[in-house]
Design an enzyme around this catalytic site. Structure first.
Site, PDB file in Angstrom:
ATOM      1  CB  CYS A  24       4.492 -33.431  58.364  1.00  0.00           C
ATOM      2  SG  CYS A  24       4.111 -33.500  56.594  1.00  0.00           S
ATOM      3  N   GLY A  25       5.398 -35.987  58.375  1.00  0.00           N
ATOM      4  CA  GLY A  25       5.734 -37.423  57.774  1.00  0.00           C
ATOM      5  C   GLY A  25       6.189 -37.453  56.391  1.00  0.00           C
TER       6      GLY A  25
ATOM      7  CG  HIS B 168       2.712 -36.662  65.520  1.00  0.00           C
ATOM      8  ND1 HIS B 168       1.616 -35.815  65.029  1.00  0.00           N
ATOM      9  CD2 HIS B 168       2.464 -37.872  64.893  1.00  0.00           C
ATOM     10  CE1 HIS B 168       1.102 -36.389  64.240  1.00  0.00           C
ATOM     11  NE2 HIS B 168       1.483 -37.761  64.094  1.00  0.00           N
TER      12      HIS B 168
ATOM     13  N   GLY C 114       5.603 -34.696  54.161  1.00  0.00           N
ATOM     14  CA  GLY C 114       6.071 -33.354  53.780  1.00  0.00           C
ATOM     15  C   GLY C 114       4.768 -32.370  53.117  1.00  0.00           C
TER      16      GLY C 114
ATOM     17  CG  HIS D 220      14.642 -22.388  37.988  1.00  0.00           C
ATOM     18  ND1 HIS D 220      14.529 -23.323  37.085  1.00  0.00           N
ATOM     19  CD2 HIS D 220      15.694 -21.608  37.888  1.00  0.00           C
ATOM     20  CE1 HIS D 220      15.701 -23.194  36.199  1.00  0.00           C
ATOM     21  NE2 HIS D 220      16.281 -22.497  36.685  1.00  0.00           N
TER      22      HIS D 220
ATOM     23  CG  HIS E  95      13.551 -18.362  37.136  1.00  0.00           C
ATOM     24  ND1 HIS E  95      12.783 -19.343  36.422  1.00  0.00           N
ATOM     25  CD2 HIS E  95      14.912 -18.342  36.786  1.00  0.00           C
ATOM     26  CE1 HIS E  95      13.785 -20.127  35.946  1.00  0.00           C
ATOM     27  NE2 HIS E  95      14.779 -19.496  36.104  1.00  0.00           N
TER      28      HIS E  95
HETATM   29  C1  RB5 Z   1       0.966 -37.861  60.562  1.00  0.00           C
HETATM   30  O1  RB5 Z   1       0.620 -39.311  60.806  1.00  0.00           O
HETATM   31  C2  RB5 Z   1       0.970 -37.756  58.996  1.00  0.00           C
HETATM   32  O2  RB5 Z   1      -0.055 -37.453  58.683  1.00  0.00           O
HETATM   33  C3  RB5 Z   1       1.575 -36.145  58.617  1.00  0.00           C
HETATM   34  O3  RB5 Z   1       3.016 -36.151  59.322  1.00  0.00           O
HETATM   35  C4  RB5 Z   1       1.941 -35.847  57.393  1.00  0.00           C
HETATM   36  O4  RB5 Z   1       2.683 -37.004  56.556  1.00  0.00           O
HETATM   37  C5  RB5 Z   1       0.844 -35.369  56.622  1.00  0.00           C
HETATM   38  O5  RB5 Z   1       1.086 -34.983  55.577  1.00  0.00           O
END
Ligand code: RB5
Length: 145
Positions: free
Chosen positions: A65-66, A9, A68, A98, A133
């Site tokens: 994600c937020g 999300h 990563g 690499h 590598h």
């Molecule tokens: C979601 O709130 C957050 O935890 C997710 O996007 C991410 O950052 C997890 O590593």
């Protein structure tokens, strides 16, 4: 080239921008979601993208994600997946040169859209150097077995 893309999300907005970029670059995209702001669990989407690569449906994947961090931890559990969490152009380029990264992970709360687009562009067009590598990647494969 064909790319699988997925996010939780926190990454929907950035993912949509990157899908537009990829299509403008004439790259085929499989979008594994999520596609709205309802809270979801990032491992579910890491699994979809990793599985698509393992089945050879796509050449590489992109996960968002937020931070990563969650996506990279999850994706790297899958054999044959070399997921690289990149916050800048240099690490994105080096992850191809690499490490032959086959998944690019971006933290949507870390990098702005402009930077993310530059990261994706360099990651797409940089080839693995091979040579010394290759041996290192073989040792990673040995760890997996
Ligand atoms: C979601 O709130 C957050 O935890 C997710 O996007 C991410 O950052 C997890 O590593």
């Amino acid at each position: 080239m064909k790319i699988a893309i997925g996010c939780d999300h926190a990454g929907v907005e950035l993912k949509n921008e990157l899908i537009t970029l990829l299509k403008n670059e004439q790259i085929d995209v499989i979008n594994f979601g999520t596609d709205n702001n309802d809270s979801v669990d990032y491992p579910d989407f890491a699994k979809k993208v990793a599985s698509s690569i393992k089945k050879n449906e796509v050449d590489r994947g992109i996960l968002i994600c937020g931070t990563g961090i969650g996506m990279s931890i999850a994706a790297n559990r899958y054999k044959g997946i070399r997921a690289a969490l990149c916050h800048d152009i240099f690490t994105a380029q080096m992850s191809r040169l690499h490490n032959d990264s086959n998944v690019l992970v971006i933290g949507s709360r870390i990098v702005d859209i402009f930077t993310a687009e530059k990261i994706v562009k360099i990651w797409l067009c940089t080839e693995f150097e091979g040579g010394r590598h290759d041996n290192r990647l073989c040792k990673i494969r040995d760890i997996e077995d």
